[in-house]
Write an enzyme that holds these catalytic residues in place. Sequence first.
Site, PDB file in Angstrom:
ATOM      1  CD  GLU A 294      -2.775  -0.277  -0.431  1.00 20.32           C
ATOM      2  OE1 GLU A 294      -3.142  -1.242  -1.095  1.00 20.32           O
ATOM      3  OE2 GLU A 294      -2.799   0.895  -0.858  1.00 20.32           O
TER       4      GLU A 294
HETATM    5  C1  LIG Z   1       2.373  -9.848   0.503  1.00 21.59           C
HETATM    6  C2  LIG Z   1       2.166  -8.766  -0.505  1.00 21.59           C
HETATM    7  C3  LIG Z   1       0.878  -8.421  -0.877  1.00 21.59           C
HETATM    8  C4  LIG Z   1       0.665  -7.436  -1.832  1.00 21.59           C
HETATM    9  N1  LIG Z   1      -0.608  -7.181  -2.280  1.00 21.59           N
HETATM   10  C5  LIG Z   1      -0.778  -6.406  -3.389  1.00 21.59           C
HETATM   11  C6  LIG Z   1      -2.048  -6.320  -4.037  1.00 21.59           C
HETATM   12  O1  LIG Z   1      -3.043  -6.883  -3.576  1.00 21.59           O
HETATM   13  N2  LIG Z   1      -2.143  -5.578  -5.177  1.00 21.59           N
HETATM   14  C7  LIG Z   1      -1.070  -4.927  -5.723  1.00 21.59           C
HETATM   15  O2  LIG Z   1      -1.224  -4.293  -6.749  1.00 21.59           O
HETATM   16  N3  LIG Z   1       0.156  -4.989  -5.121  1.00 21.59           N
HETATM   17  C8  LIG Z   1       0.328  -5.714  -3.985  1.00 21.59           C
HETATM   18  N4  LIG Z   1       1.558  -5.812  -3.398  1.00 21.59           N
HETATM   19  C9  LIG Z   1       2.674  -5.045  -3.964  1.00 21.59           C
HETATM   20  C10 LIG Z   1       3.159  -3.932  -3.061  1.00 21.59           C
HETATM   21  O3  LIG Z   1       2.217  -2.899  -3.010  1.00 21.59           O
HETATM   22  C11 LIG Z   1       4.539  -3.505  -3.587  1.00 21.59           C
HETATM   23  O4  LIG Z   1       5.441  -4.534  -3.221  1.00 21.59           O
HETATM   24  C12 LIG Z   1       4.968  -2.179  -3.030  1.00 21.59           C
HETATM   25  O5  LIG Z   1       4.191  -1.145  -3.558  1.00 21.59           O
HETATM   26  C13 LIG Z   1       6.442  -1.876  -3.317  1.00 21.59           C
HETATM   27  O6  LIG Z   1       6.776  -2.082  -4.649  1.00 21.59           O
HETATM   28  P1  LIG Z   1       8.047  -2.993  -5.010  1.00 21.59           P
HETATM   29  O7  LIG Z   1       7.892  -4.263  -4.266  1.00 21.59           O
HETATM   30  O8  LIG Z   1       8.209  -3.051  -6.469  1.00 21.59           O
HETATM   31  O9  LIG Z   1       9.271  -2.242  -4.361  1.00 21.59           O
HETATM   32  P2  LIG Z   1      10.121  -1.081  -5.056  1.00 21.59           P
HETATM   33  O10 LIG Z   1       9.218  -0.058  -5.631  1.00 21.59           O
HETATM   34  O11 LIG Z   1      11.144  -1.700  -5.937  1.00 21.59           O
HETATM   35  O12 LIG Z   1      10.827  -0.441  -3.785  1.00 21.59           O
HETATM   36  C14 LIG Z   1      12.071  -0.907  -3.249  1.00 21.59           C
HETATM   37  C15 LIG Z   1      12.559   0.103  -2.222  1.00 21.59           C
HETATM   38  O13 LIG Z   1      12.792   1.356  -2.877  1.00 21.59           O
HETATM   39  C16 LIG Z   1      12.069   2.380  -2.249  1.00 21.59           C
HETATM   40  N5  LIG Z   1      11.571   3.338  -3.237  1.00 21.59           N
HETATM   41  C17 LIG Z   1      11.037   3.084  -4.438  1.00 21.59           C
HETATM   42  N6  LIG Z   1      10.687   4.241  -5.049  1.00 21.59           N
HETATM   43  C18 LIG Z   1      10.996   5.231  -4.209  1.00 21.59           C
HETATM   44  C19 LIG Z   1      10.872   6.634  -4.252  1.00 21.59           C
HETATM   45  N7  LIG Z   1      10.319   7.276  -5.293  1.00 21.59           N
HETATM   46  N8  LIG Z   1      11.320   7.347  -3.194  1.00 21.59           N
HETATM   47  C20 LIG Z   1      11.858   6.736  -2.126  1.00 21.59           C
HETATM   48  N9  LIG Z   1      11.996   5.402  -2.027  1.00 21.59           N
HETATM   49  C21 LIG Z   1      11.567   4.655  -3.058  1.00 21.59           C
HETATM   50  C22 LIG Z   1      10.921   1.698  -1.533  1.00 21.59           C
HETATM   51  O14 LIG Z   1      10.446   2.447  -0.421  1.00 21.59           O
HETATM   52  C23 LIG Z   1      11.541   0.382  -1.118  1.00 21.59           C
HETATM   53  O15 LIG Z   1      12.201   0.529   0.111  1.00 21.59           O
HETATM   54  C24 LIG Z   1       1.780  -6.751  -2.397  1.00 21.59           C
HETATM   55  C25 LIG Z   1       3.072  -7.080  -1.982  1.00 21.59           C
HETATM   56  C26 LIG Z   1       3.280  -8.082  -1.075  1.00 21.59           C
HETATM   57  C27 LIG Z   1       4.695  -8.441  -0.707  1.00 21.59           C
END
Ligand SMILES: Cc1cc2nc3c(=O)[nH]c(=O)nc-3n(C[C@H](O)[C@H](O)[C@H](O)COP(=O)(O)OP(=O)(O)OC[C@H]3O[C@@H](n4cnc5c(N)ncnc54)[C@H](O)[C@@H]3O)c2cc1C
Length: 598
Positions: free
Chosen positions: A438
């Site tokens: 989220e």
């Molecule tokens: C168990 C689980 C359930 C989930 N459920 C859903 C769901 O129902 N629907 C759905 O659509 N998604 C879902 N997600 C996805 C979740 O919302 C994403 O994992 C999350 O938004 C982070 O994206 P990412 O994993 O690609 O991390 P990344 O975006 O790659 O982030 C990696 C790190 O970089 C940092 N970062 C990235 N961009 C920035 C920025 N601009 N400024 C500062 N820091 C930054 C982040 O804070 C993080 O620490 C789920 C994930 C999990 C693990």
Amino acid sequence: MMVPYNAPIADMRFVLKDLGLLGQVQQLHGGEEITPDLVEAVLEEAGKLARDVLAPINHAGDRQHSRLENGVVRTPDGYAEAYRAYVEGGWNSVPFEADYGGQDLPWTIATAVQEMWQSANLAFGLCPILNQGAVEALQAHGSEAQKQLYLPRMISGEWTGTMNLTEPQAGSDLSQVKTRAERREDHYRIRGQKIYITYGEHDLAENIVHLVLARCDDAPEGVKGISLFIVPKFLPDETGAPGQRNDVRCVSLERKLGINGSPTCVMAYGDDEGAVGYLVGEENRGLEYMFTMMNNARLAVGVQGLAAVERAYQQARDYARERRQGRAIDGTYPAAIIRHADIRRMLMTMRAYSEAMRALILDAMLMQDTARRHPEESYRLYAKRRVGVLTPVVKGWCTDMAVELTSMGVQVHGGMGYIEETGAAQHFRDSRILPIYEGTNGIQANDLVGRKLIRDGGEAIGEYIDELHALINGLNERGGEDMAIIRRQLALAVDHLDNATGHLLEHGAENPDAAHGAAAYYMRLFGLTAGGAMMARAAIVAQDKLDGGGEEIDRGFYEAKLATALFYAENILPLSAGLVTPIARGPASLRAIPDEAL
Ligand SMILES: Cc1cc2nc3c(=O)[nH]c(=O)nc-3n(C[C@H](O)[C@H](O)[C@H](O)COP(=O)(O)OP(=O)(O)OC[C@H]3O[C@@H](n4cnc5c(N)ncnc54)[C@H](O)[C@@H]3O)c2cc1C
């Protein structure tokens, strides 16, 4: 292994009634029906379902996991029965519009109930949270025909909703979404892959309504080219019943650290003829619509943080009463570990944070209700500003603290906390996702500092800080040493917040890299102080009850409230000094971290 859970109804009642939230809800449109008796009955009944049905399957669900068998996801034993009981009890429809079969209860009340589901069983509780966000998005942006078709079923709980944003290359950065949508006569054909989709497939309900972000072929690049689609698992036939199977499938489930009972799905759209999707609103405005859902879900995830802490606290406290080890200060041997000062510190820390978080969250939800239902526009706008400020704080602060405090729950158990048998470790593992999904907490902190503070020119946050100063002035008039301590510590924390806010406003815009580097400290400082303000309000009410004599009151309960507020003031608010320092070190502060250092 059965870990009991008892909903903290007395604490919820305290916030709702004694802190005056219910009184304010009653002033809103439709509020006259929200009587204390009704609230009492709702909390009592929800508490029973949480205790008797959802909590008992929490630990077993963690061990069993959801499983994918021949393309079908089987949730853990007992989940389907529990979901049926939840739906039959009418619980899925609590906060939604009566026009589509909802019970139209204010979010302030619905959120207290929500806390119970999440405490009892976080993995189970995710399904209603996602559905809730999907309902909100459709209510706000769907066509009337879409609302008539989908909302009654999603509100009753016959069908569930999901949120399909994430793709392997598009996580925090949704401008990278690649899933395609091809225009056909009255629908679109969707093709692409989504990952991490919570309850993307399951056996709890007869149909699943996916809300999917995708891009039309001729759409502009970036966030301005993303549209939102309804993609049902079974296409509704002319009677609205689930008909033909749509071309969307769960192809695998993720193995993960916690919330193992909930399926986290990789979803394939359009492997064959293309999944049928129906546009919500207008093309290219999908991300804007999805924000309706995300804002709702962000607050709900904050509630999950609180809920995890409450559950971990109850378990740690019960264990500490039973486990005997070492000599107590009074000589008792062997003493229950709850006699040891360090265990008491940890339990009190968990308890004080959970009370502050609950009061802050319910106050934020009152603002949410006020923004929608207040008869006067100026109040609605004021409340909207406040919800905007508090949303990243509730999401970010409550979930960061959930990880720390559920870890503390493990610590109270000693070795028994680290092994899986007690279930204490599950709360810690389950909580770890909360700062990630989220919108990661890094994104929340950026939102707070970048959009809610700097872009706003400090108006909404300034308005809030003015109210904090007024609260402190009110405390000046109160007698007694306890109140003096609470006033002094809160005043220091508010000064720190004020300082940090001024500093970011003055220097943040010209130095955004450094401002974002300080954002996590600012978010925690904000949460800590906002929680402290709610605790001060609690202390005032508790003191008045104790001083008032007259009516029959449970003195022990109010004395405990005062003790927790005092603990928060003496042990937690002073942390604000360490949080303001990295933000406002003096004129040359806000330094970005150089590349060579990493
Ligand atoms: C168990 C689980 C359930 C989930 N459920 C859903 C769901 O129902 N629907 C759905 O659509 N998604 C879902 N997600 C996805 C979740 O919302 C994403 O994992 C999350 O938004 C982070 O994206 P990412 O994993 O690609 O991390 P990344 O975006 O790659 O982030 C990696 C790190 O970089 C940092 N970062 C990235 N961009 C920035 C920025 N601009 N400024 C500062 N820091 C930054 C982040 O804070 C993080 O620490 C789920 C994930 C999990 C693990």
